[in-house]
Design a protein around this motif. Structure first.
Motif, PDB file in Angstrom:
ATOM      1  N   GLY A 192      22.198  23.340  28.549  1.00  0.00           N
ATOM      2  CA  GLY A 192      22.218  23.872  27.194  1.00  0.00           C
ATOM      3  C   GLY A 192      21.180  24.959  26.994  1.00  0.00           C
ATOM      4  N   LEU A 193      21.338  25.716  25.931  1.00  0.00           N
ATOM      5  CA  LEU A 193      20.405  26.787  25.595  1.00  0.00           C
ATOM      6  C   LEU A 193      20.293  26.908  24.082  1.00  0.00           C
ATOM      7  CD1 LEU A 193      18.682  29.081  26.860  1.00  0.00           C
ATOM      8  CD2 LEU A 193      20.632  30.600  26.442  1.00  0.00           C
ATOM      9  N   ASP A 194      19.061  27.014  23.590  1.00  0.00           N
ATOM     10  CA  ASP A 194      18.814  27.134  22.155  1.00  0.00           C
ATOM     11  C   ASP A 194      18.752  28.607  21.765  1.00  0.00           C
ATOM     12  OD1 ASP A 194      17.988  27.028  19.570  1.00  0.00           O
ATOM     13  OD2 ASP A 194      16.211  25.805  19.924  1.00  0.00           O
ATOM     14  N   PHE A 195      19.803  29.099  21.156  1.00  0.00           N
ATOM     15  CA  PHE A 195      19.876  30.514  20.790  1.00  0.00           C
ATOM     16  C   PHE A 195      18.951  30.874  19.631  1.00  0.00           C
ATOM     17  CE2 PHE A 195      23.170  32.369  23.370  1.00  0.00           C
ATOM     18  CZ  PHE A 195      23.888  31.273  23.835  1.00  0.00           C
ATOM     19  N   ASN A 196      18.435  29.881  18.931  1.00  0.00           N
ATOM     20  CA  ASN A 196      17.590  30.169  17.783  1.00  0.00           C
ATOM     21  C   ASN A 196      16.351  30.963  18.159  1.00  0.00           C
ATOM     22  OD1 ASN A 196      18.913  28.940  15.497  1.00  0.00           O
ATOM     23  ND2 ASN A 196      18.525  26.979  16.459  1.00  0.00           N
ATOM     24  N   TYR A 197      15.903  30.830  19.402  1.00  0.00           N
ATOM     25  CA  TYR A 197      14.689  31.510  19.831  1.00  0.00           C
ATOM     26  C   TYR A 197      14.981  32.843  20.517  1.00  0.00           C
ATOM     27  CZ  TYR A 197      12.178  27.241  18.723  1.00  0.00           C
ATOM     28  OH  TYR A 197      11.635  26.169  18.070  1.00  0.00           O
TER      29      TYR A 197
ATOM     30  N   GLN B 252      24.658  29.585  39.652  1.00  0.00           N
ATOM     31  CA  GLN B 252      24.179  30.897  39.202  1.00  0.00           C
ATOM     32  C   GLN B 252      24.002  30.931  37.685  1.00  0.00           C
ATOM     33  OE1 GLN B 252      27.220  33.494  40.742  1.00  0.00           O
ATOM     34  NE2 GLN B 252      26.319  33.605  42.799  1.00  0.00           N
ATOM     35  N   MET B 253      24.957  30.361  36.966  1.00  0.00           N
ATOM     36  CA  MET B 253      24.878  30.354  35.506  1.00  0.00           C
ATOM     37  C   MET B 253      23.722  29.473  35.029  1.00  0.00           C
ATOM     38  SD  MET B 253      28.948  30.336  34.479  1.00  0.00           S
ATOM     39  CE  MET B 253      28.718  30.804  32.755  1.00  0.00           C
ATOM     40  N   ASN B 254      23.498  28.368  35.703  1.00  0.00           N
ATOM     41  CA  ASN B 254      22.358  27.518  35.347  1.00  0.00           C
ATOM     42  C   ASN B 254      21.032  28.200  35.645  1.00  0.00           C
ATOM     43  OD1 ASN B 254      23.430  25.220  34.123  1.00  0.00           O
ATOM     44  ND2 ASN B 254      23.895  24.245  36.083  1.00  0.00           N
ATOM     45  N   ALA B 255      20.988  28.995  36.700  1.00  0.00           N
ATOM     46  CA  ALA B 255      19.770  29.745  37.011  1.00  0.00           C
ATOM     47  C   ALA B 255      19.466  30.734  35.887  1.00  0.00           C
ATOM     48  CB  ALA B 255      19.916  30.477  38.345  1.00  0.00           C
ATOM     49  N   GLU B 256      20.521  31.363  35.349  1.00  0.00           N
ATOM     50  CA  GLU B 256      20.348  32.276  34.216  1.00  0.00           C
ATOM     51  C   GLU B 256      19.861  31.521  32.980  1.00  0.00           C
ATOM     52  OE1 GLU B 256      21.015  36.291  32.486  1.00  0.00           O
ATOM     53  OE2 GLU B 256      20.824  35.489  34.520  1.00  0.00           O
ATOM     54  N   ILE B 257      20.424  30.368  32.746  1.00  0.00           N
ATOM     55  CA  ILE B 257      20.006  29.547  31.608  1.00  0.00           C
ATOM     56  C   ILE B 257      18.533  29.188  31.726  1.00  0.00           C
ATOM     57  CG2 ILE B 257      20.282  27.279  30.516  1.00  0.00           C
ATOM     58  CD1 ILE B 257      23.294  27.507  31.219  1.00  0.00           C
ATOM     59  N   ARG B 258      18.096  28.804  32.913  1.00  0.00           N
ATOM     60  CA  ARG B 258      16.689  28.425  33.106  1.00  0.00           C
ATOM     61  C   ARG B 258      15.766  29.618  32.909  1.00  0.00           C
ATOM     62  NH1 ARG B 258      18.962  25.412  38.189  1.00  0.00           N
ATOM     63  NH2 ARG B 258      19.731  23.517  37.180  1.00  0.00           N
TER      64      ARG B 258
ATOM     65  N   LYS C 248      15.418  29.915  29.299  1.00  0.00           N
ATOM     66  CA  LYS C 248      14.587  28.819  28.796  1.00  0.00           C
ATOM     67  C   LYS C 248      13.100  29.142  28.975  1.00  0.00           C
ATOM     68  CE  LYS C 248      17.686  24.840  29.150  1.00  0.00           C
ATOM     69  NZ  LYS C 248      17.937  23.529  29.803  1.00  0.00           N
ATOM     70  N   GLN C 249      12.771  29.861  30.039  1.00  0.00           N
ATOM     71  CA  GLN C 249      11.385  30.271  30.241  1.00  0.00           C
ATOM     72  C   GLN C 249      10.964  31.269  29.160  1.00  0.00           C
ATOM     73  OE1 GLN C 249      11.324  31.801  34.250  1.00  0.00           O
ATOM     74  NE2 GLN C 249      11.227  29.765  35.184  1.00  0.00           N
ATOM     75  N   ILE C 250      11.875  32.168  28.809  1.00  0.00           N
ATOM     76  CA  ILE C 250      11.604  33.114  27.713  1.00  0.00           C
ATOM     77  C   ILE C 250      11.350  32.346  26.417  1.00  0.00           C
ATOM     78  CG2 ILE C 250      12.618  34.924  26.272  1.00  0.00           C
ATOM     79  CD1 ILE C 250      14.146  35.879  28.738  1.00  0.00           C
ATOM     80  N   ILE C 251      12.193  31.363  26.158  1.00  0.00           N
ATOM     81  CA  ILE C 251      12.049  30.548  24.949  1.00  0.00           C
ATOM     82  C   ILE C 251      10.732  29.789  24.961  1.00  0.00           C
ATOM     83  CG2 ILE C 251      12.979  28.514  23.758  1.00  0.00           C
ATOM     84  CD1 ILE C 251      15.782  29.502  24.638  1.00  0.00           C
ATOM     85  N   ALA C 252      10.376  29.229  26.126  1.00  0.00           N
ATOM     86  CA  ALA C 252       9.131  28.464  26.232  1.00  0.00           C
ATOM     87  C   ALA C 252       7.926  29.342  25.927  1.00  0.00           C
ATOM     88  CB  ALA C 252       9.013  27.859  27.630  1.00  0.00           C
ATOM     89  N   ARG C 253       7.955  30.587  26.375  1.00  0.00           N
ATOM     90  CA  ARG C 253       6.843  31.494  26.094  1.00  0.00           C
ATOM     91  C   ARG C 253       6.753  31.791  24.604  1.00  0.00           C
ATOM     92  NH1 ARG C 253       8.610  33.989  30.961  1.00  0.00           N
ATOM     93  NH2 ARG C 253       9.781  35.583  29.809  1.00  0.00           N
TER      94      ARG C 253
ATOM     95  N   SER D  69       8.596  22.906  25.353  1.00  0.00           N
ATOM     96  CA  SER D  69       9.897  22.700  25.984  1.00  0.00           C
ATOM     97  C   SER D  69      10.997  23.238  25.103  1.00  0.00           C
ATOM     98  CB  SER D  69      10.134  21.216  26.240  1.00  0.00           C
ATOM     99  OG  SER D  69      11.463  21.000  26.668  1.00  0.00           O
ATOM    100  N   SER D  70      12.035  23.822  25.732  1.00  0.00           N
ATOM    101  CA  SER D  70      13.166  24.338  24.958  1.00  0.00           C
ATOM    102  C   SER D  70      14.347  23.403  25.003  1.00  0.00           C
ATOM    103  CB  SER D  70      13.589  25.713  25.521  1.00  0.00           C
ATOM    104  OG  SER D  70      14.038  25.578  26.845  1.00  0.00           O
ATOM    105  N   SER D  71      14.175  22.238  25.593  1.00  0.00           N
ATOM    106  CA  SER D  71      15.282  21.303  25.677  1.00  0.00           C
ATOM    107  C   SER D  71      15.268  20.366  24.492  1.00  0.00           C
ATOM    108  CB  SER D  71      15.195  20.505  26.983  1.00  0.00           C
ATOM    109  OG  SER D  71      14.007  19.757  26.998  1.00  0.00           O
ATOM    110  N   GLY D  72      16.383  19.738  24.237  1.00  0.00           N
ATOM    111  CA  GLY D  72      16.484  18.840  23.102  1.00  0.00           C
ATOM    112  C   GLY D  72      17.050  17.510  23.514  1.00  0.00           C
ATOM    113  N   THR D  73      17.608  16.804  22.561  1.00  0.00           N
ATOM    114  CA  THR D  73      18.178  15.497  22.823  1.00  0.00           C
ATOM    115  C   THR D  73      19.673  15.620  22.976  1.00  0.00           C
ATOM    116  OG1 THR D  73      16.475  14.495  21.465  1.00  0.00           O
ATOM    117  CG2 THR D  73      18.436  13.176  21.920  1.00  0.00           C
TER     118      THR D  73
END
Length: 316
Positions: free
Chosen positions: A10-15, A219-225, A228-233, A239-243
């Motif tokens: 998953g990816l949180d687009f809010n950030y 490959q798509m999961n690598a892009e997601i991660r 997620k690093q951008i979001i974490a910064r 953490s950018s993950s949720g429940t």
């Protein structure tokens, strides 16, 4: 059913701001379209995703003045250089030991002083006065300009001034097509189309296994991660993950509903698929003429700030 099959994370687009939202979808869409197995199975979900991406891109480009502004700034700088150079040439000619040149320079200098063009002033005033001065000189002082060898210089300044004015009109016309709140809505549609694709791909992976899709999913999961690093910064290392909500593949319940920014409308909102604090079409605060600086809500180029939001995870 293969419970150990790969799943898209998953990816949180809010950030993510406007440019990040666009580029993420562009990159993932190209990966999906590059997989024959995915295209054969999920073309009916790829097509609306691609269409939503294109509509968002078209609107973003229409709203964004970044490119046009840079063009205008370049033209204004060139115009300023011509103006400053012309004034300097006239001033130097006033000191000419050749009487005819010195006299011609004095007469042209009076015109320059009369219009008093300020290259640091307002665009509209500079454009008007430059046009008036050039017209006056080319109409009433042709002999003096010829004596000084400055006719071509004035003609070049007049042409550059007209080019700058045309560019300003083009920018205004482009902004006139902007519909308030349109980009925000198109962004939500893009995210929804992406999630529909993710939901169906994860279902295929679960029921068919991941053998035919392993490479592209990795490959798509690598892009997601990476995102997620951008979001974490942006979240200060959080953490950018949720429940995970196992009852709804492709989405999760937010663990931290927050805010996002939208250059179109002041306010706050959370992810469009999760409860928020305001109308999802009215997030954020940025300059509507420079959408590139907007935050996660939406905006006019597909760049800039970030907004808080709810954390979520596609079913994985």
């Amino acid at each position: 059913m293969d419970l150990n099959a790969r799943q898209l994370e998953g990816l949180d687009f809010n950030y993510l701001d406007q440019s990040e939202t666009y580029q993420y979808n562009e990159n993932q869409l190209q990966r999906a379209k590059g997989s024959a197995a995915i295209v054969a199975k999920l073309q009916e979900f790829i097509t609306p995703w691609e269409q939503a991406k294109q509509r968002f891109d078209d609107c973003y480009r229409q709203m964004s003045t970044t490119g046009q502004t840079k063009t205008n700034e370049m033209l204004d700088s060139e115009r300023d250089s011509l103006t400053t150079g012309f004034k300097g040439s006239v001033s130097n000619a006033r000191k000419s030991p050749i009487a005819a040149q010195a006299q011609a320079a004095e007469e042209v200098y009076e015109v320059v002083e009369r219009y008093n063009i300020n290259t640091s002033g307002e665009y509209e005033q500079q454009t008007m006065r430059t046009d008036q001065m050039c017209t006056d000189l080319l109409t009433n002082y042709q002999t003096q300009l010829t004596t000084l060898g400055l006719t071509a210089w004035v003609e070049a300044l007049q042409a550059k001034n007209q080019e700058f004015n045309a560019a300003m009109i083009a920018r205004t016309n482009a902004q006139a097509g902007y519909v308030h709140g349109e980009l925000s809505l198109l962004r939500q549609q893009l995210i929804a189309a992406y999630r529909n694709f993710v939901k169906m791909l994860n279902a295929v992976l679960l029921y068919e296994g991941d053998t035919a899709y392993a490479t592209v999913v990795d490959q798509m999961n690598a892009e997601i991660r990476h995102y997620k690093q951008i979001i974490a910064r942006k979240r200060g290392g959080g953490s950018s993950s949720g429940t995970t909500n196992s009852g709804n593949s492709g989405t999760t319940e937010p663990t931290d509903p927050g805010t996002t920014t939208d250059p179109e409308n002041p306010g706050t909102t959370t992810d469009p698929e999760n409860p928020g604090t305001t109308d999802p079409e009215n997030p954020g605060t940025t300059d509507p003429t420079d959408p590139g600086t907007g935050g996660g809500g939406s905006n006019d180029n597909p760049g800039g700030g970030s907004g808080g939001g709810s954390s979520e995870v596609e079913e994985g």
